[in-house]
Design a protein around this motif. Sequence first.
Motif, PDB file in Angstrom:
ATOM      1  N   GLU A 180      18.246  21.304   3.744  1.00 21.39           N
ATOM      2  CA  GLU A 180      19.326  22.118   4.304  1.00 21.39           C
ATOM      3  C   GLU A 180      20.269  21.283   5.170  1.00 21.39           C
ATOM      4  O   GLU A 180      21.491  21.365   5.040  1.00 21.39           O
ATOM      5  CB  GLU A 180      18.749  23.276   5.112  1.00 21.39           C
ATOM      6  CG  GLU A 180      18.043  24.324   4.252  1.00 21.39           C
ATOM      7  CD  GLU A 180      17.572  25.518   5.064  1.00 21.39           C
ATOM      8  OE1 GLU A 180      17.889  25.580   6.276  1.00 21.39           O
ATOM      9  OE2 GLU A 180      16.897  26.387   4.496  1.00 21.39           O
ATOM     10  N   SER A 181      19.710  20.495   6.067  1.00 20.41           N
ATOM     11  CA  SER A 181      20.560  19.679   6.936  1.00 20.41           C
ATOM     12  C   SER A 181      21.262  18.586   6.130  1.00 20.41           C
ATOM     13  O   SER A 181      22.420  18.257   6.396  1.00 20.41           O
ATOM     14  CB  SER A 181      19.740  19.061   8.067  1.00 20.41           C
ATOM     15  OG  SER A 181      18.708  18.238   7.556  1.00 20.41           O
ATOM     16  N   ALA A 182      20.571  18.022   5.117  1.00 27.89           N
ATOM     17  CA  ALA A 182      21.185  17.001   4.270  1.00 27.89           C
ATOM     18  C   ALA A 182      22.383  17.578   3.524  1.00 27.89           C
ATOM     19  O   ALA A 182      23.452  16.957   3.452  1.00 27.89           O
ATOM     20  CB  ALA A 182      20.159  16.444   3.283  1.00 27.89           C
TER      21      ALA A 182
ATOM     22  N   THR B 164      37.487   8.201   7.816  1.00 20.67           N
ATOM     23  CA  THR B 164      36.607   7.699   6.754  1.00 20.67           C
ATOM     24  C   THR B 164      35.278   7.254   7.336  1.00 20.67           C
ATOM     25  O   THR B 164      34.221   7.500   6.757  1.00 20.67           O
ATOM     26  CB  THR B 164      37.279   6.536   6.013  1.00 20.67           C
ATOM     27  OG1 THR B 164      38.472   7.019   5.368  1.00 20.67           O
ATOM     28  CG2 THR B 164      36.358   5.948   4.955  1.00 20.67           C
ATOM     29  N   LEU B 165      35.330   6.623   8.495  1.00 23.12           N
ATOM     30  CA  LEU B 165      34.100   6.161   9.129  1.00 23.12           C
ATOM     31  C   LEU B 165      33.219   7.340   9.551  1.00 23.12           C
ATOM     32  O   LEU B 165      31.994   7.296   9.409  1.00 23.12           O
ATOM     33  CB  LEU B 165      34.426   5.282  10.335  1.00 23.12           C
ATOM     34  CG  LEU B 165      33.259   4.571  11.020  1.00 23.12           C
ATOM     35  CD1 LEU B 165      32.413   3.806  10.012  1.00 23.12           C
ATOM     36  CD2 LEU B 165      33.774   3.626  12.097  1.00 23.12           C
ATOM     37  N   THR B 166      33.836   8.400  10.045  1.00 23.57           N
ATOM     38  CA  THR B 166      33.073   9.604  10.389  1.00 23.57           C
ATOM     39  C   THR B 166      32.399  10.167   9.143  1.00 23.57           C
ATOM     40  O   THR B 166      31.220  10.542   9.174  1.00 23.57           O
ATOM     41  CB  THR B 166      33.991  10.675  11.002  1.00 23.57           C
ATOM     42  OG1 THR B 166      34.590  10.163  12.199  1.00 23.57           O
ATOM     43  CG2 THR B 166      33.201  11.932  11.343  1.00 23.57           C
TER      44      THR B 166
ATOM     45  N   GLN C  15      30.068  18.396   4.991  1.00 19.54           N
ATOM     46  CA  GLN C  15      30.992  17.936   6.024  1.00 19.54           C
ATOM     47  C   GLN C  15      31.656  16.620   5.611  1.00 19.54           C
ATOM     48  O   GLN C  15      32.853  16.422   5.850  1.00 19.54           O
ATOM     49  CB  GLN C  15      30.248  17.732   7.345  1.00 19.54           C
ATOM     50  CG  GLN C  15      29.787  19.007   8.025  1.00 19.54           C
ATOM     51  CD  GLN C  15      29.021  18.701   9.308  1.00 19.54           C
ATOM     52  OE1 GLN C  15      27.793  18.617   9.308  1.00 19.54           O
ATOM     53  NE2 GLN C  15      29.747  18.515  10.381  1.00 19.54           N
ATOM     54  N   ALA C  16      30.894  15.728   5.015  1.00 22.34           N
ATOM     55  CA  ALA C  16      31.424  14.416   4.641  1.00 22.34           C
ATOM     56  C   ALA C  16      32.506  14.511   3.577  1.00 22.34           C
ATOM     57  O   ALA C  16      33.479  13.744   3.583  1.00 22.34           O
ATOM     58  CB  ALA C  16      30.279  13.520   4.155  1.00 22.34           C
TER      59      ALA C  16
ATOM     60  N   LEU D 170      28.358  10.557   8.409  1.00 18.35           N
ATOM     61  CA  LEU D 170      27.765  11.842   8.036  1.00 18.35           C
ATOM     62  C   LEU D 170      26.963  11.716   6.735  1.00 18.35           C
ATOM     63  O   LEU D 170      25.835  12.220   6.636  1.00 18.35           O
ATOM     64  CB  LEU D 170      28.864  12.896   7.855  1.00 18.35           C
ATOM     65  CG  LEU D 170      29.534  13.413   9.128  1.00 18.35           C
ATOM     66  CD1 LEU D 170      30.812  14.176   8.788  1.00 18.35           C
ATOM     67  CD2 LEU D 170      28.582  14.305   9.931  1.00 18.35           C
ATOM     68  N   ALA D 171      27.552  11.044   5.743  1.00 16.55           N
ATOM     69  CA  ALA D 171      26.869  10.883   4.463  1.00 16.55           C
ATOM     70  C   ALA D 171      25.637   9.999   4.587  1.00 16.55           C
ATOM     71  O   ALA D 171      24.606  10.254   3.950  1.00 16.55           O
ATOM     72  CB  ALA D 171      27.836  10.312   3.424  1.00 16.55           C
TER      73      ALA D 171
END
Length: 272
Positions: A168-170, A148-150, A176-177, A154-155
């Motif tokens: 794009e990166s956002a 969850t922390l990862t 991923q999140a 990411l978010a």
Amino acid sequence: MSLGSTLKQVRQHQHRSQKTIAAGICAQSMLSAIENDRYTPNAKLLLALCHRLDISLDEISLATDFAISGDDQLNAHMQRLCNQHRYQELANFLTAPSTQDAVTTAQQTQAYYYYLGVAQLHVAPTRTAAEQNLQFATTMTEERTPTTLTRLALASLATVHAKQQLPESAAQLITQALANLDQGPYEENNNILFYLAALTAYFLQDATVATERLLAGITYITDHDSHYMLANSYRLLAELAEQAGHANDAEAARQKQQFLSDLFHEKVPEKF
């Protein structure tokens, strides 16, 4: 402490049994499950238990904070600064040598860099340091699947990229999140992910995607009998409706947000 631990501690301090507290509210087995964090009560049940125990919702941490050390007092101080949005004090506290010396495990290190990144997002003159520390937090884990922390790191990093107008990166970070979120155990902090995903779209001026993510988040939260982040979600919905010129929708979202804020004391921002 977790919600269950808080309720259990208060009950035991009052020298009252589970049977006494649960009477007329829920089964004793359900109260036991709540106290051991195996079940998250809905709003009605939580309010009834708090009333029976004579405690305020202000005393309860409804979402689990992450430990940055084995020192409970140090963790409690860090959580208090974070929950009260005292970000400059939080940044100062985290960068103090005594705090850094207390961080020992990989999990604690990940939490440390996450909180430091969040604090720097609010107080640092540039986003470089915050971005770097959030990036550290996404990689400093011994787990094979995203924790969850990862996901939160990411978010959070996605919102930084969105503010920099890097769509794009956002978008990749949000993907991923949220990836396979429903395949793991539910944690209340997961509620934050949908809000951050919506906030990312909001910063990128994509009102449609932001609204879709908020509605998905509200469904996710209520499906898990939670209310954490509902007030913030409706606040952002109101903002989006106001910008679109939908006054009735904005007012309806505002009313829901105010009701939830009054009921659960969840702080919401006036500006994003």
